[in-house]
Design an enzyme around this catalytic site. Structure first.
Site, PDB file in Angstrom:
ATOM      1  CE  LYS A  11      -3.962  -2.188   2.271  1.00 56.49           C
ATOM      2  NZ  LYS A  11      -4.858  -2.124   3.450  1.00 56.49           N
ATOM      3  NE  ARG A  87      -6.203 -13.315   5.530  1.00 51.37           N
ATOM      4  CZ  ARG A  87      -6.521 -12.030   5.331  1.00 51.37           C
ATOM      5  NH1 ARG A  87      -6.213 -11.434   4.196  1.00 51.37           N
ATOM      6  NH2 ARG A  87      -7.142 -11.340   6.261  1.00 51.37           N
ATOM      7  CB  THR A  93      -6.601  -5.884   9.945  1.00 49.92           C
ATOM      8  OG1 THR A  93      -6.964  -7.044   9.190  1.00 49.92           O
ATOM      9  CG2 THR A  93      -6.981  -4.638   9.171  1.00 49.92           C
ATOM     10  CG  ASN A 114      -3.594  -2.307   6.906  1.00 49.12           C
ATOM     11  OD1 ASN A 114      -3.452  -1.994   5.728  1.00 49.12           O
ATOM     12  ND2 ASN A 114      -4.605  -3.055   7.326  1.00 49.12           N
ATOM     13  CG  HIS A 117      -5.392  -6.308  -0.057  1.00 49.97           C
ATOM     14  ND1 HIS A 117      -6.617  -6.317   0.573  1.00 49.97           N
ATOM     15  CD2 HIS A 117      -5.484  -7.199  -1.082  1.00 49.97           C
ATOM     16  CE1 HIS A 117      -7.414  -7.176  -0.054  1.00 49.97           C
ATOM     17  NE2 HIS A 117      -6.750  -7.716  -1.064  1.00 49.97           N
TER      18      HIS A 117
END
Length: 143
Positions: A11, A87, A93, A114, A117
C-alpha cells in the site's frame, strides 16, 4: 498442501517508506514466488471498484482516499498454501495486534495505513488477481 496464487498489494504508506524490497524478500524467504507484479497509481474508480464489497461501510471513503494517495505495488504470489502463508506474513489488520516480526507489526502505523493487502480466500484471490492482471501477465515459475 496445494499450490495457490494470491493477490498482494504493498500500500501507499509502505511504498512511501521505501520498504518494497524488504516486503518482497519476506515473501520469497517464506517460499512464495512473485509471478506477476506492477507499480500503479490507482484512480478513485479503480480503488472503489477493487474495494466495492466495502462500499456501504463507514470507512470506505477513507480507504479509497488512502489507496489513491500514492502508488501501490500489486503482485501475484504463488506457492504452497500461498493465501494462508501470505496472511500469516502480513499479521493482524491492526498493527498494534500484529505479532512481532510480521509485515504490519514492522511497517504499519495504524489500522488504516497498514502497509499491505492480501486475499482472504481462493475465491477472492481469483477475483482480485483478475481485477489487476490479464492471464497473459501472470508468468508460471517453472525453474
Amino acid at each position: 498442501m496445494a499450490v495457490e496464487r494470491t493477490l498482494s498489494i504493498i500500500k501507499p504508506d509502505a511504498v512511501a517508506k521505501n520498504v518494497i524490497g524488504e516486503i518482497l524478500t519476506r515473501f520469497e524467504k517464506a517460499g512464495l514466488s512473485v509471478v506477476a507484479a506492477k507499480m500503479v497509481q490507482l484512480s478513485e474508480r479503480e480503488a472503489g471498484g477493487f474495494y466495492a464489497e466495502h462500499k456501504e461501510r463507514p470507512f470506505f471513503k477513507d480507504l479509497v482516499s488512502f489507496m489513491t494517495s500514492g502508488p501501490v505495488v500489486v503482485q501475484v504470489l504463488e506457492g504452497e498454501g500461498a493465501i494462508a502463508k501470505n496472511r500469516e506474513l502480513m499479521g493482524a489488520t491492526d498493527p498494534k495486534k500484529a505479532e512481532p516480526g510480521t509485515i504490519r507489526a514492522d511497517f504499519a502505523v495504524s489500522i488504516d495505513e497498514n502497509a499491505v493487502h492480501g486475499s482472504d480466500s481462493e475465491a477472492s484471490a481469483a477475483r482480485e488477481i483478475a481485477y489487476f492482471f490479464a492471464a497473459t501477465e501472470v508468468c508460471a515459475r517453472i525453474r
